[in-house]
Enzyme design. Structure first.
Site, PDB file in Angstrom:
ATOM      1  N   SER A 112       0.836  -1.206   0.000  1.00 42.01           N
ATOM      2  CA  SER A 112       0.000   0.000   0.000  1.00 42.01           C
ATOM      3  C   SER A 112       0.868   1.251   0.000  1.00 42.01           C
ATOM      4  O   SER A 112       0.529   2.233  -0.654  1.00 42.01           O
ATOM      5  CB  SER A 112      -0.882   0.056   1.247  1.00 42.01           C
ATOM      6  OG  SER A 112      -1.635  -1.092   1.394  1.00 42.01           O
ATOM      7  N   HIS A 133      -0.879  -1.948  -7.230  1.00 40.34           N
ATOM      8  CA  HIS A 133      -1.646  -1.609  -6.021  1.00 40.34           C
ATOM      9  C   HIS A 133      -3.136  -1.794  -6.266  1.00 40.34           C
ATOM     10  O   HIS A 133      -3.775  -0.987  -6.939  1.00 40.34           O
ATOM     11  CB  HIS A 133      -1.335  -0.163  -5.594  1.00 40.34           C
ATOM     12  CG  HIS A 133      -2.064   0.245  -4.363  1.00 40.34           C
ATOM     13  ND1 HIS A 133      -2.717   1.451  -4.234  1.00 40.34           N
ATOM     14  CD2 HIS A 133      -2.269  -0.416  -3.196  1.00 40.34           C
ATOM     15  CE1 HIS A 133      -3.284   1.512  -3.042  1.00 40.34           C
ATOM     16  NE2 HIS A 133      -3.023   0.401  -2.392  1.00 40.34           N
ATOM     17  N   GLU A 145      -3.364   0.237  -9.565  1.00 37.34           N
ATOM     18  CA  GLU A 145      -2.286   1.147  -9.958  1.00 37.34           C
ATOM     19  C   GLU A 145      -1.053   0.312 -10.314  1.00 37.34           C
ATOM     20  O   GLU A 145      -0.653  -0.556  -9.535  1.00 37.34           O
ATOM     21  CB  GLU A 145      -1.965   2.109  -8.814  1.00 37.34           C
ATOM     22  CG  GLU A 145      -3.082   3.104  -8.562  1.00 37.34           C
ATOM     23  CD  GLU A 145      -2.866   3.908  -7.297  1.00 37.34           C
ATOM     24  OE1 GLU A 145      -2.330   5.016  -7.389  1.00 37.34           O
ATOM     25  OE2 GLU A 145      -3.233   3.420  -6.208  1.00 37.34           O
ATOM     26  N   ASN A 184      -3.715   6.971  -3.049  1.00 32.58           N
ATOM     27  CA  ASN A 184      -3.636   7.317  -1.625  1.00 32.58           C
ATOM     28  C   ASN A 184      -3.142   8.741  -1.400  1.00 32.58           C
ATOM     29  O   ASN A 184      -3.438   9.342  -0.368  1.00 32.58           O
ATOM     30  CB  ASN A 184      -2.774   6.305  -0.870  1.00 32.58           C
ATOM     31  CG  ASN A 184      -3.624   5.132  -0.394  1.00 32.58           C
ATOM     32  OD1 ASN A 184      -4.777   5.322  -0.008  1.00 32.58           O
ATOM     33  ND2 ASN A 184      -3.076   3.933  -0.453  1.00 32.58           N
TER      34      ASN A 184
HETATM   35  N1  LIG Z   1      -6.118  -4.486   3.187  1.00 33.66           N
HETATM   36  C1  LIG Z   1      -6.173  -3.542   2.236  1.00 33.66           C
HETATM   37  O1  LIG Z   1      -7.168  -2.808   2.104  1.00 33.66           O
HETATM   38  C2  LIG Z   1      -5.024  -3.399   1.272  1.00 33.66           C
HETATM   39  C3  LIG Z   1      -5.220  -2.654   0.091  1.00 33.66           C
HETATM   40  C4  LIG Z   1      -4.161  -2.548  -0.817  1.00 33.66           C
HETATM   41  C5  LIG Z   1      -2.941  -3.146  -0.519  1.00 33.66           C
HETATM   42  N2  LIG Z   1      -2.765  -3.846   0.656  1.00 33.66           N
HETATM   43  C6  LIG Z   1      -1.456  -4.469   0.898  1.00 33.66           C
HETATM   44  O2  LIG Z   1      -1.539  -5.849   0.563  1.00 33.66           O
HETATM   45  C7  LIG Z   1      -0.652  -6.616   1.393  1.00 33.66           C
HETATM   46  C8  LIG Z   1      -1.436  -7.674   2.123  1.00 33.66           C
HETATM   47  O3  LIG Z   1      -2.436  -7.044   2.920  1.00 33.66           O
HETATM   48  P1  LIG Z   1      -3.694  -7.862   3.496  1.00 33.66           P
HETATM   49  O4  LIG Z   1      -4.667  -6.826   3.944  1.00 33.66           O
HETATM   50  O5  LIG Z   1      -4.102  -8.909   2.531  1.00 33.66           O
HETATM   51  O6  LIG Z   1      -3.024  -8.546   4.771  1.00 33.66           O
HETATM   52  P2  LIG Z   1      -3.449  -9.911   5.505  1.00 33.66           P
HETATM   53  O7  LIG Z   1      -2.876  -9.816   6.873  1.00 33.66           O
HETATM   54  O8  LIG Z   1      -4.906 -10.163   5.354  1.00 33.66           O
HETATM   55  O9  LIG Z   1      -2.677 -11.042   4.667  1.00 33.66           O
HETATM   56  C9  LIG Z   1      -1.295 -11.178   4.677  1.00 33.66           C
HETATM   57  C10 LIG Z   1      -0.973 -12.640   4.504  1.00 33.66           C
HETATM   58  O10 LIG Z   1       0.449 -12.785   4.343  1.00 33.66           O
HETATM   59  C11 LIG Z   1       0.803 -14.000   4.968  1.00 33.66           C
HETATM   60  N3  LIG Z   1       2.244 -14.035   5.195  1.00 33.66           N
HETATM   61  C12 LIG Z   1       2.959 -13.403   6.159  1.00 33.66           C
HETATM   62  N4  LIG Z   1       4.274 -13.693   6.024  1.00 33.66           N
HETATM   63  C13 LIG Z   1       4.380 -14.491   4.936  1.00 33.66           C
HETATM   64  C14 LIG Z   1       5.468 -15.117   4.279  1.00 33.66           C
HETATM   65  N5  LIG Z   1       6.728 -14.963   4.713  1.00 33.66           N
HETATM   66  N6  LIG Z   1       5.226 -15.883   3.199  1.00 33.66           N
HETATM   67  C15 LIG Z   1       3.955 -16.063   2.752  1.00 33.66           C
HETATM   68  N7  LIG Z   1       2.874 -15.489   3.339  1.00 33.66           N
HETATM   69  C16 LIG Z   1       3.091 -14.727   4.413  1.00 33.66           C
HETATM   70  C17 LIG Z   1      -0.032 -14.020   6.246  1.00 33.66           C
HETATM   71  O11 LIG Z   1      -0.102 -15.322   6.793  1.00 33.66           O
HETATM   72  C18 LIG Z   1      -1.365 -13.504   5.718  1.00 33.66           C
HETATM   73  O12 LIG Z   1      -2.218 -14.572   5.303  1.00 33.66           O
HETATM   74  C19 LIG Z   1       0.033  -5.592   2.311  1.00 33.66           C
HETATM   75  O13 LIG Z   1       1.251  -5.197   1.750  1.00 33.66           O
HETATM   76  C20 LIG Z   1      -0.977  -4.448   2.337  1.00 33.66           C
HETATM   77  O14 LIG Z   1      -0.392  -3.222   2.673  1.00 33.66           O
HETATM   78  C21 LIG Z   1      -3.790  -4.001   1.540  1.00 33.66           C
END
Ligand SMILES: NC(=O)c1ccc[n+]([C@@H]2O[C@H](COP(=O)([O-])OP(=O)(O)OC[C@H]3O[C@@H](n4cnc5c(N)ncnc54)[C@H](O)[C@@H]3O)[C@@H](O)[C@H]2O)c1
Length: 300
Positions: A112, A133, A145, A184
């Site tokens: 993000s 993104h 993005e 953002n």
């Molecule tokens: N939540 C949102 O609205 C959003 C929007 C855009 C981007 N993002 C970005 O997307 C990414 C994921 O966010 P999310 O909300 O899905 O988080 P989340 O916590 O729901 O999922 C993250 C996953 O990564 C896994 N994980 C952690 N370490 C790992 C590893 N070493 N190898 C493999 N898997 C591993 C975790 O077990 C978990 O299932 C982040 O970088 C976040 O900033 C999130």
């Protein structure tokens, strides 16, 4: 677009949704997570989403979960990472991915806010890496993005844009790897002023949200600010800016009002109070309203 082999790393909120979009577009998708429970639940979550949206449930058969990172990426044309927002973790992961993946595979991070340059700077082949993104939920919000770094090659950007467009997404090319990318930066410029209005007692938090939702928020999905500026005239826009811009919030850091809320434990939904108070019923109703709105927009 020819069918590709996609690897999604991280099966959480974003990862399972990204896998769903690519599988629905006909691609073979491997999905990996280091937490077995998250990996095991991914296909059930995707199936439930597909059913709920009336999409082809057979798409879930194209998703292959694996607890082995190297196996997930070995044959992939394209690897997208959606693990926790943690720079050392993402750097370490991409080093491992580069050792296991094909030399011509493309690598993307769904971070993000972390600069793509910082995540991908240690790769041997940095020309193949970029940011994508997505917005939550990935299967309902159209925008992705696509962020190039100083090293990303033009064919890698073009291929990634085409991949997402063919999967029904709306890719937007961000030419420079700046914090917040485009979406953002715009969103938080608005939030900064929204908080400032409350901080300066010009109106309360509910009024800020009402003004946006009942006025220009109604138009935003079909009329962007620069289209709007052209519509009313750049001369009028200039006149408005001469009067308004000197008065609106321009501090470079977070608001002290926001810092105080956090210090007092007023964390929003998770504590029941933030800018406003939220009962569990009000929280559930607002979440449901947002999802329903996004579903309606998808169907029109
Ligand atoms: N939540 C949102 O609205 C959003 C929007 C855009 C981007 N993002 C970005 O997307 C990414 C994921 O966010 P999310 O909300 O899905 O988080 P989340 O916590 O729901 O999922 C993250 C996953 O990564 C896994 N994980 C952690 N370490 C790992 C590893 N070493 N190898 C493999 N898997 C591993 C975790 O077990 C978990 O299932 C982040 O970088 C976040 O900033 C999130």
């Amino acid at each position: 677009m020819a069918k590709a082999r996609i690897a999604v790393i991280g099966a959480g909120l974003m990862g399972h949704g990204i896998a769903q979009v690519f599988a629905l577009a006909g691609h073979e998708v491997s999905i990996h997570d280091s937490v077995a429970a998250n990996l095991d639940g991914a296909k059930a979550r995707i199936l439930s989403n597909l059913r709920d949206l009336g999409d082809d449930v057979a798409a879930v058969d194209r998703v292959q979960p694996t607890g082995d990172l190297a196996a997930a990426v070995r044959e992939a044309d394209y690897v997208v990472e959606a693990v926790l927002e943690d720079l050392p973790l993402k750097q370490k992961l991409f080093a491992e991915i580069e050792r296991a993946a094909r030399g011509d595979a493309i690598f993307a991070s769904n971070t993000s806010v972390i600069p793509i340059t910082a995540i991908m700077g240690g790769l041997e082949n940095r020309a193949r890496a970029l940011g994508t993104h997505w917005w939550n939920p990935p299967y309902l919000v159209p925008l992705v993005e696509v962020i190039g770094t100083q090293w990303t090659s033009a064919p890698v950007i073009d291929w990634t844009m085409a991949l997402h467009a063919a999967a029904g997404k709306q890719p937007a090319h961000v030419k420079k790897d700046v914090p917040g990318f485009v979406g953002n930066r715009l969103q938080h410029a608005l939030w900064r002023e929204a908080i400032s209005l409350v901080e300066n007692d010009i109106c309360d938090a509910e009024t800020v949200d009402t003004v946006i939702k009942a006025a220009f928020g109604r138009r935003l999905a079909v009329l962007g600010p620069l289209e709007n500026a052209d519509l009313v005239g750049t001369d009028l826009t200039l006149a408005i800016h001469k009067t308004v811009l000197p008065d609106i919030e321009s501090r470079p850091g977070p608001s002290p009002y926001l810092e105080k809320l956090v210090a007092e434990g007023k964390l929003g939904f998770k504590s029941g109070e933030g800018f406003r108070q939220w009962s569990p019923e009000e929280q559930a109703a607002l979440r449901a309203k947002v999802v329903q709105h996004l579903k309606n927009a998808r169907d029109t």
